[in-house]
Design a protein around this motif. Structure first.
Motif, PDB file in Angstrom:
ATOM      1  N   SER A  53      -2.485   9.744   2.770  1.00  0.00           N
ATOM      2  CA  SER A  53      -1.583   9.032   3.671  1.00  0.00           C
ATOM      3  C   SER A  53      -1.197   7.645   3.178  1.00  0.00           C
ATOM      4  O   SER A  53      -0.509   6.909   3.880  1.00  0.00           O
ATOM      5  CB  SER A  53      -2.231   8.900   5.060  1.00  0.00           C
ATOM      6  N   ARG A  81      -3.663   4.224  12.747  1.00  0.00           N
ATOM      7  CA  ARG A  81      -3.048   5.528  13.004  1.00  0.00           C
ATOM      8  C   ARG A  81      -2.184   5.457  14.254  1.00  0.00           C
ATOM      9  O   ARG A  81      -2.651   5.097  15.331  1.00  0.00           O
ATOM     10  CB  ARG A  81      -4.140   6.594  13.163  1.00  0.00           C
ATOM     11  N   GLY A 126      -8.305  10.121   8.023  1.00  0.00           N
ATOM     12  CA  GLY A 126      -7.210  10.240   7.080  1.00  0.00           C
ATOM     13  C   GLY A 126      -6.307   9.035   7.032  1.00  0.00           C
ATOM     14  O   GLY A 126      -5.290   9.064   6.319  1.00  0.00           O
ATOM     15  N   SER A 127      -6.684   7.982   7.760  1.00  0.00           N
ATOM     16  CA  SER A 127      -5.803   6.814   7.852  1.00  0.00           C
ATOM     17  C   SER A 127      -6.529   5.518   7.535  1.00  0.00           C
ATOM     18  O   SER A 127      -6.159   4.451   8.038  1.00  0.00           O
ATOM     19  CB  SER A 127      -5.195   6.734   9.264  1.00  0.00           C
ATOM     20  N   ARG A 167      -7.357   2.245   5.679  1.00  0.00           N
ATOM     21  CA  ARG A 167      -6.509   1.347   4.908  1.00  0.00           C
ATOM     22  C   ARG A 167      -7.311   0.306   4.121  1.00  0.00           C
ATOM     23  O   ARG A 167      -6.795  -0.281   3.168  1.00  0.00           O
ATOM     24  CB  ARG A 167      -5.523   0.624   5.841  1.00  0.00           C
TER      25      ARG A 167
END
Length: 442
Positions: free
Chosen positions: A343, A371, A264-265, A267
């Motif tokens: 996120s 994260r 979920g993180s 980038r």
């Protein structure tokens, strides 16, 4: 008669080498030797010049009960052949060399996926209308004590106006009530009326977007739009299926409990692909395969594009680079875009790399996630039979794995495409995401 090099070429599409004889004018082929289990043999070959004549030849094949008999049996022989078809397979080859390769691939699937196969080639589109057809029956003996199964192959060469009406050519030759698969091994004109008409009666479309001209993105957008226009149509793209070994390797990283929270993180996602263009300029190389990597991961993680792919510019560059005599121009920085997850934003980069590999081949997939102050970097590469995965957590290497995963050839890919029925949610979502990332081409 369908020939590989035009009307004067002796090579004919679909021929399977078999020792035997057939009567002048075409008909049943009497083999000199018994069939070998597992090896396809041609048992019928004839020609026609109209749709009606083709239908008559198809009826002739199965009208005689002794098409296939075992001469060793007393009493006139034992009937051991049966027509077997579970689908219609239509191949739009267009060019002779494409038809030759497709026919070779299909011949290797005889017995595995029984179908009535129609291969369509076009010739002399500006000339008068004409049609030549070669009708064949191919049979396979699964084992020595089993009956043979036989399927029909029809090779059409259409000229002039006849060749421009695909649906009118194909529809009368299909077996009703059986699903229709259209394999278009070249570059399909998806927006053309004849193509759209053909797809109205098609259940599955099989393509390879990685061989399309230019960057392939305009036609990829057209491909994705077919889902809305034809609600029952499923699409199988060899370019996407080939990447399954990459997807399995990438998924293996985040299967590890300590890495799962980083999903979920994410980038940044960067994909390097092979190019032979000295500048790697946008549009010079097909980028469908590297785009599919990003689209697959983004669709699986619920991301959505907020900035479609566009040519990336070097930071701080204000003037064109001046080259010295004999100096090569710098490689283009590729395409850049942006997606958004729950996120935050995720940058996307698809970058060309000078390489002797086939243009458009994925060379490397890099994923960066951050994260709670920690950074995870995953690096995936592939070659021949292997896929390599490396990970670093806060700069320390944690994973160094090699997965045995051989590349699949066209026979494997077509065989798998014929086995899968209905729409695959992952394929649908990946193709739709890829089309969104490709933008509107403006």
């Amino acid at each position: 008669m369908v020939e590989a090099g035009g009307s004067e070429s002796p090579r004919q599409f679909g021929d399977i080498i078999a020792v035997g004889t057939r009567p002048a004018g075409g008909g049943r082929i009497a083999l000199a030797d018994p069939p070998v289990p597992g090896e396809p043999t041609m048992r019928w070959s004839s020609t026609a010049h109209t749709i009606d004549e083709i239908e008559q030849e198809l009826a002739r094949i199965w009208a005689q009960p002794n098409l296939m008999i075992d001469p060793s049996e007393d009493g006139g022989g034992r009937h051991i052949a049966a027509r077997t078809s579970v689908m219609n397979l239509v191949v739009i080859a267009r060019q002779p060399e494409v038809g030759a390769k497709a026919a070779e691939t299909i011949s290797k699937l005889t017995g595995r996926h029984p179908s009535r196969t129609v291969v369509v080639l076009a010739a002399d589109p500006d000339g008068p209308p004409w049609l030549d057809a070669r009708i064949q029956a191919h049979c396979v003996l699964p084992r020595a004590d089993a009956p043979e199964t036989c399927t029909e192959l029809i090779f059409l060469t259409a000229g002039g106006e006849t060749g421009r009406h695909l649906s009118a050519l194909v529809a009368p030759l299909l077996i009703h009530d059986l699903p229709v698969t259209v394999w278009w091994p070249g570059e399909p004109p998806l927006g053309a009326v004849p193509t759209q008409t053909l797809l109205e009666s098609t259940d599955r479309l099989v393509v390879d977007a990685s061989i399309w001209s230019g960057d392939g993105l305009a036609r990829l957008r057209q491909l994705a739009s077919l889902y809305d226009r034809f609600p029952r149509l499923s699409i199988r793209d060899f370019a996407l299926v080939r990447q399954s070994r990459w997807r399995e390797a990438i998924a293996s990283v985040f299967d590890m409990p300590e890495y799962t929270p980083f999903l979920g993180s994410i980038r940044r996602m960067a994909v390097g692909y092979a190019t032979r263009d000295e500048t790697g300029a946008p549009g010079s190389t097909n980028v469908v395969k590297p785009l599919y990597h990003v689209a697959w991961l983004g669709s699986r993680l619920g991301m959505h594009p907020v900035a479609p792919l566009a040519p990336a510019e070097a930071r701080g560059r204000t003037a064109p680079v001046r080259l010295r005599p004999g100096e090569r121009p710098p490689m283009h920085r590729g395409l850049a875009g942006r997606m958004r997850s729950g996120s935050g934003d995720v940058s996307v980069v698809i970058r060309p790399v000078a390489s002797p590999m086939p243009p458009g081949t994925t060379l490397r997939v890099e994923i960066l996630a951050e994260r709670r102050g920690s950074e995870l970097r995953a690096d995936v590469t592939a070659e021949a039979e292997n896929v390599h995965v490396h990970t670093w957590l806060d700069g320390v290497q944690y994973m160094d794995r090699t997965f045995k995963a051989p590349r699949r050839n066209d026979v494997d890919l077509l065989g798998e495409a014929l086995e899968v029925g209905g729409r695959e949610p992952v394929a649908v979502e990946t193709l739709r995401m890829a089309a969104e990332l490709a933008g509107d081409g403006s």
